[in-house]
Design a protein around this motif. Structure first.
Motif, PDB file in Angstrom:
ATOM      1  N   LEU A 207      -4.854  15.890 -12.952  1.00 35.58           N
ATOM      2  CA  LEU A 207      -4.701  15.041 -12.591  1.00 35.58           C
ATOM      3  C   LEU A 207      -5.555  13.831 -12.512  1.00 35.58           C
ATOM      4  O   LEU A 207      -6.200  14.844 -11.969  1.00 35.58           O
ATOM      5  N   THR A 208      -5.363  12.601 -12.839  1.00 37.82           N
ATOM      6  CA  THR A 208      -5.857  11.616 -12.554  1.00 37.82           C
ATOM      7  C   THR A 208      -5.821  10.905 -11.794  1.00 37.82           C
ATOM      8  O   THR A 208      -6.332   9.315 -11.731  1.00 37.82           O
ATOM      9  N   LEU A 209      -5.394  11.064 -10.601  1.00 34.82           N
ATOM     10  CA  LEU A 209      -5.161  10.082  -9.871  1.00 34.82           C
ATOM     11  C   LEU A 209      -5.895   9.781  -8.571  1.00 34.82           C
ATOM     12  O   LEU A 209      -6.937  10.481  -8.332  1.00 34.82           O
ATOM     13  N   GLY A 210      -5.259   8.820  -7.571  1.00 34.06           N
ATOM     14  CA  GLY A 210      -6.670   8.648  -6.771  1.00 34.06           C
ATOM     15  C   GLY A 210      -6.725   8.926  -5.521  1.00 34.06           C
ATOM     16  O   GLY A 210      -5.366  10.170  -5.314  1.00 34.06           O
ATOM     17  N   THR A 211      -7.371   8.701  -4.789  1.00 34.77           N
ATOM     18  CA  THR A 211      -7.550   9.664  -3.796  1.00 34.77           C
ATOM     19  C   THR A 211      -6.011   9.823  -2.581  1.00 34.77           C
ATOM     20  O   THR A 211      -5.216  10.548  -2.531  1.00 34.77           O
ATOM     21  N   TRP A 212      -5.441   8.566  -2.790  1.00 31.36           N
ATOM     22  CA  TRP A 212      -4.007   8.547  -2.485  1.00 31.36           C
ATOM     23  C   TRP A 212      -2.756   8.303  -2.435  1.00 31.36           C
ATOM     24  O   TRP A 212      -2.079   8.209  -2.409  1.00 31.36           O
ATOM     25  N   GLN A 213      -3.125   8.552  -4.731  1.00 28.76           N
ATOM     26  CA  GLN A 213      -1.830   8.415  -4.934  1.00 28.76           C
ATOM     27  C   GLN A 213      -0.917   9.771  -5.118  1.00 28.76           C
ATOM     28  O   GLN A 213      -1.629  11.036  -5.494  1.00 28.76           O
ATOM     29  N   SER A 214       0.907   9.860  -5.348  1.00 26.59           N
ATOM     30  CA  SER A 214       0.940  11.102  -5.057  1.00 26.59           C
ATOM     31  C   SER A 214       2.358  10.155  -6.318  1.00 26.59           C
ATOM     32  O   SER A 214       2.170   9.011  -6.100  1.00 26.59           O
ATOM     33  N   ILE A 215       2.322  11.586  -7.691  1.00 28.12           N
ATOM     34  CA  ILE A 215       3.493  10.878  -8.037  1.00 28.12           C
ATOM     35  C   ILE A 215       5.069  11.486  -7.653  1.00 28.12           C
ATOM     36  O   ILE A 215       5.445  12.761  -6.911  1.00 28.12           O
ATOM     37  N   CYS A 216       5.943  10.682  -7.708  1.00 25.58           N
ATOM     38  CA  CYS A 216       7.738  10.877  -6.549  1.00 25.58           C
ATOM     39  C   CYS A 216       8.884  10.086  -7.280  1.00 25.58           C
ATOM     40  O   CYS A 216       8.511   9.068  -7.878  1.00 25.58           O
ATOM     41  N   LEU A 217       9.742  11.151  -6.949  1.00 23.07           N
ATOM     42  CA  LEU A 217      10.840  10.816  -6.978  1.00 23.07           C
ATOM     43  C   LEU A 217      11.544   9.640  -6.515  1.00 23.07           C
ATOM     44  O   LEU A 217      11.325   9.793  -5.063  1.00 23.07           O
ATOM     45  N   VAL A 218      11.638   8.874  -6.456  1.00 18.81           N
ATOM     46  CA  VAL A 218      12.665   8.027  -5.582  1.00 18.81           C
ATOM     47  C   VAL A 218      14.791   7.708  -6.170  1.00 18.81           C
ATOM     48  O   VAL A 218      14.337   7.416  -7.266  1.00 18.81           O
ATOM     49  N   ASP A 219      15.096   7.771  -5.211  1.00 24.66           N
ATOM     50  CA  ASP A 219      16.572   8.293  -5.607  1.00 24.66           C
ATOM     51  C   ASP A 219      16.968   7.896  -4.400  1.00 24.66           C
ATOM     52  O   ASP A 219      16.869   8.262  -3.454  1.00 24.66           O
ATOM     53  N   THR A 220      17.954   6.179  -4.705  1.00 23.53           N
ATOM     54  CA  THR A 220      18.543   5.712  -3.597  1.00 23.53           C
ATOM     55  C   THR A 220      20.396   6.657  -3.860  1.00 23.53           C
ATOM     56  O   THR A 220      20.949   5.812  -3.058  1.00 23.53           O
ATOM     57  N   ASN A 221      20.081   7.137  -4.414  1.00 26.29           N
ATOM     58  CA  ASN A 221      21.838   6.950  -4.961  1.00 26.29           C
ATOM     59  C   ASN A 221      22.581   8.813  -4.208  1.00 26.29           C
ATOM     60  O   ASN A 221      22.059   9.700  -4.661  1.00 26.29           O
ATOM     61  N   ARG A 222      23.647   8.477  -3.074  1.00 27.94           N
ATOM     62  CA  ARG A 222      23.758   8.825  -1.953  1.00 27.94           C
ATOM     63  C   ARG A 222      25.183   9.976  -3.187  1.00 27.94           C
ATOM     64  O   ARG A 222      25.448  10.826  -1.987  1.00 27.94           O
ATOM     65  N   ASP A 223      25.494   9.213  -3.651  1.00 28.76           N
ATOM     66  CA  ASP A 223      26.203   9.747  -4.894  1.00 28.76           C
ATOM     67  C   ASP A 223      26.385  11.348  -5.221  1.00 28.76           C
ATOM     68  O   ASP A 223      27.619  12.182  -5.387  1.00 28.76           O
ATOM     69  N   ASN A 224      24.765  11.075  -5.652  1.00 25.38           N
ATOM     70  CA  ASN A 224      24.696  12.343  -6.507  1.00 25.38           C
ATOM     71  C   ASN A 224      23.112  13.147  -6.118  1.00 25.38           C
ATOM     72  O   ASN A 224      22.174  12.577  -6.134  1.00 25.38           O
ATOM     73  N   PRO A 225      23.717  14.716  -5.538  1.00 21.13           N
ATOM     74  CA  PRO A 225      22.899  15.062  -5.028  1.00 21.13           C
ATOM     75  C   PRO A 225      21.373  16.390  -5.842  1.00 21.13           C
ATOM     76  O   PRO A 225      21.130  16.646  -5.395  1.00 21.13           O
ATOM     77  N   ASP A 226      21.946  16.319  -6.842  1.00 16.19           N
ATOM     78  CA  ASP A 226      21.132  17.043  -8.327  1.00 16.19           C
ATOM     79  C   ASP A 226      20.544  16.334  -9.439  1.00 16.19           C
ATOM     80  O   ASP A 226      21.109  15.739  -9.289  1.00 16.19           O
ATOM     81  N   ARG A 227      19.313  16.551  -8.951  1.00 19.94           N
ATOM     82  CA  ARG A 227      18.439  15.655 -10.507  1.00 19.94           C
ATOM     83  C   ARG A 227      18.091  16.234 -11.235  1.00 19.94           C
ATOM     84  O   ARG A 227      17.344  17.732 -10.871  1.00 19.94           O
ATOM     85  N   HIS A 228      17.243  15.635 -12.155  1.00 21.93           N
ATOM     86  CA  HIS A 228      16.554  16.422 -12.777  1.00 21.93           C
ATOM     87  C   HIS A 228      15.434  15.897 -13.155  1.00 21.93           C
ATOM     88  O   HIS A 228      14.978  14.384 -13.347  1.00 21.93           O
ATOM     89  N   VAL A 229      14.192  16.359 -13.432  1.00 22.57           N
ATOM     90  CA  VAL A 229      12.840  15.830 -13.871  1.00 22.57           C
ATOM     91  C   VAL A 229      12.258  16.702 -14.934  1.00 22.57           C
ATOM     92  O   VAL A 229      12.200  17.897 -14.472  1.00 22.57           O
ATOM     93  N   ARG A 230      12.164  15.686 -15.219  1.00 30.10           N
ATOM     94  CA  ARG A 230      10.792  16.456 -17.105  1.00 30.10           C
ATOM     95  C   ARG A 230       9.409  16.071 -16.546  1.00 30.10           C
ATOM     96  O   ARG A 230       9.477  14.885 -16.844  1.00 30.10           O
ATOM     97  N   LEU A 231       9.319  16.959 -17.120  1.00 30.59           N
ATOM     98  CA  LEU A 231       7.643  17.281 -17.487  1.00 30.59           C
ATOM     99  C   LEU A 231       7.507  17.481 -18.295  1.00 30.59           C
ATOM    100  O   LEU A 231       7.911  18.648 -18.975  1.00 30.59           O
ATOM    101  N   SER A 232       6.135  16.461 -19.219  1.00 29.09           N
ATOM    102  CA  SER A 232       5.622  16.936 -20.435  1.00 29.09           C
ATOM    103  C   SER A 232       4.477  16.784 -20.618  1.00 29.09           C
ATOM    104  O   SER A 232       3.819  15.901 -19.969  1.00 29.09           O
TER     105      SER A 232
END
Length: 134
Positions: free
Chosen positions: A105-130
């Motif tokens: 990955l060509t991220l900068g020194t302090w960069q991270s890829i993050c899931l941001v989830d504020t929905n407390r009603d749905n505890p299960d998520r899917h993230v597709r990496l392509s």
């Protein structure tokens, strides 16, 4: 294009979850191309930001100020204030694309890829990496 789906359990709390190591594992050894990260949910987003120094908590605090739960949301199903969760992807999109060079990955020194989830009603998520090879 090669693609996988990550199953993520976020629980019943708001989170900024660092996915960088999982993304690094996925692109490792693949050569040059693009990593596309996509969340197929109407109430979550993907952000690239610094984590571990408080920026993740700052983001959640700013989202609470911008999208307060006690606002008179028109979207009313779910827990109180759930309408804000449906507005979140307009501010934090459900995708990000990162260049990959020589399987890294060509991220900068302090960069991270993050899931941001504020929905407390749905505890299960899917993230597709392509991965789209260059």
């Amino acid at each position: 294009m090669d693609s996988v789906v990550l199953d993520i359990h976020t629980g019943a709390r708001e989170v900024v979850l660092d996915l960088t190591s999982r993304c690094e594992q996925f692109v490792s050894g693949r050569g040059d191309g693009l990593l596309h990260v996509f969340v197929p949910h109407a109430t979550a987003g993907v952000a690239i930001l610094e984590t571990g120094a408080g920026s993740d908590l700052d983001l959640l605090a700013v989202l609470e100020d911008l999208l307060p739960r006690d606002f008179d949301w028109q979207h009313r199903h779910g827990s109180p204030g759930h309408g804000r969760d449906h507005v979140l992807p307009a501010l934090i999109p459900p995708y990000a694309t990162v260049p990959v060079l020589a399987g890294r990955l060509t991220l900068g020194t302090w960069q991270s890829i993050c899931l941001v989830d504020t929905n407390r009603d749905n505890p299960d998520r899917h993230v597709r990496l392509s991965f789209l090879a260059g």
